[in-house]
Design a protein around this motif. Structure first.
Motif, PDB file in Angstrom:
ATOM      1  N   THR A  12       0.721  -1.151  -0.012  1.00 30.29           N
ATOM      2  CA  THR A  12       0.075   0.004   0.030  1.00 30.29           C
ATOM      3  C   THR A  12       0.756   1.142  -0.124  1.00 30.29           C
ATOM      4  O   THR A  12       1.843   1.119   0.607  1.00 30.29           O
ATOM      5  N   ILE A  13       0.376   2.510  -0.485  1.00 32.15           N
ATOM      6  CA  ILE A  13       0.962   3.781  -0.499  1.00 32.15           C
ATOM      7  C   ILE A  13       0.013   4.451   0.193  1.00 32.15           C
ATOM      8  O   ILE A  13      -1.453   4.449  -0.105  1.00 32.15           O
ATOM      9  N   GLY A  14       0.273   5.238   1.034  1.00 34.62           N
ATOM     10  CA  GLY A  14      -0.705   6.059   1.934  1.00 34.62           C
ATOM     11  C   GLY A  14      -0.399   7.440   1.587  1.00 34.62           C
ATOM     12  O   GLY A  14       0.711   7.970   1.387  1.00 34.62           O
ATOM     13  N   LEU A  15      -1.500   8.315   1.330  1.00 38.07           N
ATOM     14  CA  LEU A  15      -1.369   9.779   1.240  1.00 38.07           C
ATOM     15  C   LEU A  15      -1.947  10.547   2.226  1.00 38.07           C
ATOM     16  O   LEU A  15      -3.388  10.121   2.482  1.00 38.07           O
ATOM     17  N   TYR A  27      -8.805  10.702  -8.289  1.00 42.08           N
ATOM     18  CA  TYR A  27      -8.236   9.227  -8.565  1.00 42.08           C
ATOM     19  C   TYR A  27      -9.319   8.339  -9.089  1.00 42.08           C
ATOM     20  O   TYR A  27      -9.155   7.662 -10.120  1.00 42.08           O
ATOM     21  N   GLU A  45      -9.893   3.599   1.410  1.00 40.01           N
ATOM     22  CA  GLU A  45      -9.013   2.394   0.705  1.00 40.01           C
ATOM     23  C   GLU A  45      -9.440   2.713  -0.827  1.00 40.01           C
ATOM     24  O   GLU A  45     -10.781   2.825  -0.962  1.00 40.01           O
ATOM     25  N   ASN A  51      -3.525  -3.104  -6.915  1.00 42.21           N
ATOM     26  CA  ASN A  51      -2.658  -1.966  -6.338  1.00 42.21           C
ATOM     27  C   ASN A  51      -3.575  -1.345  -5.245  1.00 42.21           C
ATOM     28  O   ASN A  51      -5.009  -0.851  -5.583  1.00 42.21           O
ATOM     29  N   ARG A  52      -3.372  -0.774  -4.322  1.00 41.34           N
ATOM     30  CA  ARG A  52      -4.084  -0.069  -3.178  1.00 41.34           C
ATOM     31  C   ARG A  52      -3.416   0.996  -2.768  1.00 41.34           C
ATOM     32  O   ARG A  52      -2.260   1.233  -2.459  1.00 41.34           O
ATOM     33  N   ILE A  53      -4.211   2.006  -2.691  1.00 43.22           N
ATOM     34  CA  ILE A  53      -3.585   3.304  -1.852  1.00 43.22           C
ATOM     35  C   ILE A  53      -4.638   3.479  -0.716  1.00 43.22           C
ATOM     36  O   ILE A  53      -6.000   3.217  -0.744  1.00 43.22           O
ATOM     37  N   LEU A  55      -6.033   6.842   1.747  1.00 45.50           N
ATOM     38  CA  LEU A  55      -5.954   8.274   1.845  1.00 45.50           C
ATOM     39  C   LEU A  55      -6.276   8.520   3.421  1.00 45.50           C
ATOM     40  O   LEU A  55      -7.056   7.816   3.866  1.00 45.50           O
ATOM     41  N   LEU A  81       3.719   8.307  -7.401  1.00 45.54           N
ATOM     42  CA  LEU A  81       3.233   7.349  -7.730  1.00 45.54           C
ATOM     43  C   LEU A  81       3.527   7.104  -9.331  1.00 45.54           C
ATOM     44  O   LEU A  81       3.642   7.975  -9.863  1.00 45.54           O
ATOM     45  N   ASN A 127       0.887  15.854  -4.914  1.00 50.12           N
ATOM     46  CA  ASN A 127       1.777  14.633  -5.035  1.00 50.12           C
ATOM     47  C   ASN A 127       2.076  14.251  -6.542  1.00 50.12           C
ATOM     48  O   ASN A 127       1.257  14.275  -7.471  1.00 50.12           O
TER      49      ASN A 127
END
Length: 136
Positions: A12-15, A27, A45, A51-53, A55, A81, A127
């Motif tokens: 995961t990427i967290g923003l 998004y 989520e 793929n998962r980000i 917020l 990203l 970002n």
């Protein structure tokens, strides 16, 4: 040959956001991410295939950890990203699509000396998002 089990699986990427709704809208419209977010919970989520980000609002995170943070103003050059598309033509197409859905241009589609066509845009929080392909 034995390969030990990895200690971690990166998933995961967290923003941290200034406005979850604006970021979710961006998004989903620009790149096709999906979410079941109810519009109220602070944690979001979002998925694009496997793929998962996630917020999370900046102010809610600061409250949760009882600390203040400094956030970049304008474009955030601390991470990116990276989205891969099938062909050079798709880079150009997705760049325009991102701009039409509220992205800010950082670098228009460019064919680099190493054989990649790439571009950069910025999301509502600044970002960086790279869209690229190595297939002409």
């Amino acid at each position: 040959m034995y390969s030990p089990r990895p200690r971690f699986k990166f998933n995961t990427i967290g923003l941290f956001t200034s406005n979850n709704k604006a970021t979710v809208d961006f998004y989903t419209k620009a790149f096709g991410f999906t979410t079941s977010w109810d519009g109220e919970q602070p944690n979001v989520e979002m998925f694009l295939g496997d793929n998962r980000i996630i917020l999370f609002p900046r102010d809610a995170f600061e409250q949760m950890v009882s600390q203040k943070f400094q956030y970049p103003e304008g474009f955030n050059g601390t991470m990116e990203l990276s989205l891969n598309v099938p062909t050079f033509a798709d880079v150009d197409k997705e760049y325009l699509n991102a701009l039409n859905n509220g992205a800010k241009s950082v670098l228009p589609p460019t064919t680099e000396p190493w054989g990649q066509r790439t571009c950069y845009v910025a999301d509502p929080d600044g970002n960086l998002i790279e869209i690229g392909s190595f297939v002409e």
